[in-house]
Design an enzyme around this catalytic site. Sequence first.
Site, PDB file in Angstrom:
ATOM      1  N   GLU A 116       0.585  -1.196   0.095  1.00 33.05           N
ATOM      2  CA  GLU A 116      -0.361  -0.606   0.816  1.00 33.05           C
ATOM      3  C   GLU A 116       1.116   1.605  -0.188  1.00 33.05           C
ATOM      4  O   GLU A 116       2.253   1.461   0.556  1.00 33.05           O
ATOM      5  CB  GLU A 116      -0.880   0.075   1.098  1.00 33.05           C
ATOM      6  CG  GLU A 116      -1.870  -1.514   0.997  1.00 33.05           C
ATOM      7  CD  GLU A 116      -2.648  -0.913   2.367  1.00 33.05           C
ATOM      8  OE1 GLU A 116      -2.494  -0.489   3.057  1.00 33.05           O
ATOM      9  OE2 GLU A 116      -3.418  -2.347   2.387  1.00 33.05           O
TER      10      GLU A 116
ATOM     11  N   HIS B  90      -7.798   2.047   1.630  1.00 36.88           N
ATOM     12  CA  HIS B  90      -7.884   1.012   2.830  1.00 36.88           C
ATOM     13  C   HIS B  90      -8.687   2.282   3.933  1.00 36.88           C
ATOM     14  O   HIS B  90      -7.570   2.910   4.708  1.00 36.88           O
ATOM     15  CB  HIS B  90      -6.603   1.100   3.946  1.00 36.88           C
ATOM     16  CG  HIS B  90      -6.582   0.425   5.101  1.00 36.88           C
ATOM     17  ND1 HIS B  90      -5.176  -0.195   4.747  1.00 36.88           N
ATOM     18  CD2 HIS B  90      -6.846  -0.029   5.465  1.00 36.88           C
ATOM     19  CE1 HIS B  90      -5.502  -0.967   5.556  1.00 36.88           C
ATOM     20  NE2 HIS B  90      -6.352  -0.716   6.338  1.00 36.88           N
TER      21      HIS B  90
END
Length: 524
Positions: free
Chosen positions: A258, A276
């Site tokens: 990420e 997220h």
Amino acid sequence: MKILVGDALHEAGIELLRKVADVEVAAGLNEKQLIEKIRSADALLVRSKTKVTKNVIQAAKNLKVIGRAGVGVDNIDLEAATKRGIVVVNAPEASSITVAEHTIGLMLAMARKIPFADASLKSGKWEKKKFVGIELRGKVLGVIGLGRIGTQVVAKAKAFGMQILVYDPYISEKLAMDLGVKISDLDEVIKNSDFITLHVPLTEQTKRMIGKKEIEKMKKGAFIINCARGGTVDEKALYEGLKSGKIAGAALDVFEKEPPLESPLLKLENIVVTPHLGASTEEAQRYASVIACEEVIRTLKNEAPRNVVNMPVFSQEVLEKLRGYLPLAESLGKFSIQLLKGRISDVSITYCGRLLEVEELKVLTNAALRGLLSPILSESVNLLNAPIVAKNRGVRVTEGRREESEKFSSLIILKVKADGEETEVRGTLLGEEAKIVGIDGYSLDLAPRGEILLVKHEDRPGTIGKVATSLGKRKINIATMQVGRKEAGGTQLMVLTVDQQISKEVLRTVSKIKGVRRAMAVEL
Ligand code: NAD
């Protein structure tokens, strides 16, 4: 009384603090500034930004509790806090509903193609036919992981009239029954679901648990949702599945890396992604703040907090007396859960011999429970909350004491029942060294660490050699080997410590050797 708030916390929690103490809100402090402010504080509240280092904790004169408005406590030096007797509390349940709602949102987004239709209309097109969707009603939802978030997802999906299948090998039948869902095996969930959603922590077992093989088994046109942790779904296999059309769509909130800006997944048309965002709502932040502040207030009032992350509540004297036994008890738990791989219903722990000289042995039971439960849960299971976590999961825990300790000065016997199966592991300290001295009635002398292969097999010539050869072929080096039996011609237990990790593939190969009844891998 003074409470320092080190990060931008939701005001709702701070209001609660103001009712009981003077509150100073000072977000964005560096270590030096924090050290100055912490000297006179009785409590400190943080989110994830403020680093509560050893230096900060040592500078505190009156600090009794640190509250984390959220789950992870990587920004707090737990060891330093524990040594100083400072309780650390958090708010693990704060975002469960928020994440569950995000999951349902993503499921609807895919079923009704909302993001794609939105982009199309905004680009000046009116493509009504292209975006015909499907209903959720009557579809099968496979929920993998029935913890805090999975449970919320089930409740919400039921309201849409979905049929629910659940895979969670560690949850009790009773808990599932109370929720009105059927626990299935992973294969059943994978083969029969129209939508599959993951709500598991990232562990050795859950890493890439949805991979190429699983995708091949899925219904053509199934959907996958991952709001849990990146890495639980194999992104390469998912890409292939989406590209070929085997998977109709996927919705991801979490990624192996990420931000996933380089990921080819982002180029696909049948995928919905969010950065997220699962826990990002106004309410989750409010709950996190309120729960953490309530926990801090409870601790300051000497009431038992519910979400304790560390364990300074046990007296230093007891902890000192049980020093070597704590890691032993935890290893026994960790060992047992890997032998059973099922829904734990009963745990019984018996203390024998000289251990009885210590009056307060509860902390050892909690250590064993931590060993049993930590590998399967995303929340931190610690020496204080372990019994509550066990109770919430429907595990019955009993504690016994026995004078007689066989040939050892002290002995801990841990019996665990899961899915009707039972295992018994015995451990002791030889000098300072922890040893496992019995497994299911077989005597042995095993240091509880590293990679361990256990093979139950028929007591007949040749089997041991075949197992060793099979490991050799796969370049697995045997460090030690012990073989025990209860009677000639019955079942033998072979325990091998090895230098390499034992893969599922190796375990399957060993299990298929003629005469082998069961092969199990344990990692400590
Ligand atoms: P939890 O600990 O309450 O529940 C996890 C469940 O997974 C447990 O019931 C456990 O028995 C089960 N489990 C463990 N190993 C398993 C396996 N091999 N197969 C099947 N089930 C297994 O956790 P939770 O609070 O419900 O969180 C679930 C996940 O969501 C975690 O990975 C957490 O990090 C993640 N999460 C994501 C966000 C986000 O922003 N997207 C926010 C919060 C939590």
